[in-house]
Design an enzyme around this catalytic site. Sequence first.
Site, PDB file in Angstrom:
ATOM      1  N   TYR A 134       0.961  -1.218  -0.046  1.00 32.29           N
ATOM      2  CA  TYR A 134      -0.020  -0.211  -0.148  1.00 32.29           C
ATOM      3  C   TYR A 134       0.780   1.261  -0.027  1.00 32.29           C
ATOM      4  O   TYR A 134       1.626   1.444   0.715  1.00 32.29           O
ATOM      5  CB  TYR A 134      -1.055  -0.066   1.346  1.00 32.29           C
ATOM      6  CG  TYR A 134      -1.709   1.159   1.504  1.00 32.29           C
ATOM      7  CD1 TYR A 134      -2.203   1.883   0.423  1.00 32.29           C
ATOM      8  CD2 TYR A 134      -1.637   1.993   2.649  1.00 32.29           C
ATOM      9  CE1 TYR A 134      -3.013   3.258   0.707  1.00 32.29           C
ATOM     10  CE2 TYR A 134      -2.505   2.893   3.170  1.00 32.29           C
ATOM     11  CZ  TYR A 134      -3.101   3.792   2.076  1.00 32.29           C
ATOM     12  OH  TYR A 134      -3.737   4.917   2.366  1.00 32.29           O
TER      13      TYR A 134
ATOM     14  N   ASP B 279       3.594   1.404 -20.160  1.00 36.05           N
ATOM     15  CA  ASP B 279       2.872   2.580 -19.565  1.00 36.05           C
ATOM     16  C   ASP B 279       3.178   3.375 -18.546  1.00 36.05           C
ATOM     17  O   ASP B 279       2.559   3.650 -17.411  1.00 36.05           O
ATOM     18  CB  ASP B 279       1.481   1.855 -19.314  1.00 36.05           C
ATOM     19  CG  ASP B 279       0.166   2.617 -19.109  1.00 36.05           C
ATOM     20  OD1 ASP B 279       0.392   3.789 -19.939  1.00 36.05           O
ATOM     21  OD2 ASP B 279      -0.979   2.202 -18.592  1.00 36.05           O
TER      22      ASP B 279
ATOM     23  N   GLU C 217       0.155   8.561 -13.336  1.00 36.66           N
ATOM     24  CA  GLU C 217      -0.754   7.976 -12.631  1.00 36.66           C
ATOM     25  C   GLU C 217      -0.255   6.600 -12.071  1.00 36.66           C
ATOM     26  O   GLU C 217      -0.805   6.231 -11.260  1.00 36.66           O
ATOM     27  CB  GLU C 217      -2.173   7.846 -13.463  1.00 36.66           C
ATOM     28  CG  GLU C 217      -2.908   8.921 -13.953  1.00 36.66           C
ATOM     29  CD  GLU C 217      -2.153   9.643 -15.444  1.00 36.66           C
ATOM     30  OE1 GLU C 217      -1.102   9.524 -15.403  1.00 36.66           O
ATOM     31  OE2 GLU C 217      -2.978  10.171 -15.850  1.00 36.66           O
TER      32      GLU C 217
ATOM     33  N   ASP D 102       1.283  -1.023 -11.930  1.00 35.71           N
ATOM     34  CA  ASP D 102       0.449  -1.145 -13.201  1.00 35.71           C
ATOM     35  C   ASP D 102       1.289  -1.910 -14.064  1.00 35.71           C
ATOM     36  O   ASP D 102       1.639  -1.288 -15.107  1.00 35.71           O
ATOM     37  CB  ASP D 102      -0.167   0.074 -13.875  1.00 35.71           C
ATOM     38  CG  ASP D 102      -1.353  -0.181 -14.745  1.00 35.71           C
ATOM     39  OD1 ASP D 102      -1.568  -1.533 -15.103  1.00 35.71           O
ATOM     40  OD2 ASP D 102      -2.036   0.490 -15.187  1.00 35.71           O
TER      41      ASP D 102
END
Length: 307
Positions: free
Chosen positions: A103, A147, A151, A168
């Site tokens: 996290y 990617d 973000e 991601d």
Amino acid sequence: MTRLVAGDFEWGRVLGEGSYGEVVLARLKDPSPFPDWPTEFAVKKLSKRFILKEQSIMHRTGRDVQKQCFTEKNLLSKLSSPFIVSLFTTFTTTEELFYAISYQDQGDLRELLNEKGALEVNAARFYLAELFSALFYLHDNLVIHRDIKPENILLGKSESGVHLKLCDFATAKDVTTLKDGERASTFVGSAEYVSPELLGYDEEVGKYAVYESDLWAAASVVYFTLAGLPPFRAESEYLMYRKIETNDYSFPEGFHEEGKTLVKELLQLKPCERLGAGRNHSDIKNHPFFKEINWTDLHKQEPPTIR
Ligand code: ATP
């Protein structure tokens, strides 16, 4: 990896929306089975129904969602770097797949840039050095992220301060899984950060993602971090792609001089002409923009404050 079930967790707030489901904050109810595990996790929930539905229209979307889910799991299981989120365990219910990931409690770089406009140069330098460290590790391990964008750059507090981790990996490419002569050719990534080779600007180069495609996207992040907005901006994706293919961008007044040369040397249309091409990481490490950076154990160093 240890097997746990959904009932082992207390479920908290939604941290974000992924393409296939929510990412939710979760805490283990009982003490962790491993002393080095954190107490809180970001759990990525992937809806099996949604994955199957997407799979059934793959011929139209060109997206192999099932493959992307497994790619993320496989890559996160094998990668281990202080600059990349860790996957601790996975589990399933009849409806969902769950990935319990480290996290990051300080949001992502996009949110920070939206809030701040741009980062002060010393902070930008430090976090960009961490971003490049993540890329150097990935490329050394034969993985192209494909990617890279603010973000997907998460921030989290640790003992020495706030540090960065890349997330991601759904569209990442494990180069070792490519068969002889095969290339990472599927168009993935985000419009603002896509490299010219993926738009097929040069037939000689071909429409393939290469390690240097990540360097192009990272250059856009360097620009964004120092200017507070991305280098290629247009009213439509079509116009943005035309700008990318012709390398049509400019620097706002007052843009940091050494930052400018770093961006220029990375934003080269031909992948082989980009700074650091051919996985020559030292070319980037030795760039004057990073002269104050000690690249050893950046994650243990105290970072400049950003909030
Ligand atoms: P995308 O549609 O961008 O491809 P995705 O399905 O791959 O999304 P992620 O980008 O991994 O999902 O996560 C979605 C959001 O959830 C992130 O933008 C972030 O806000 C939050 N998130 C993901 N992982 C974490 C984490 N480890 N710690 C905190 N928040 C996270």
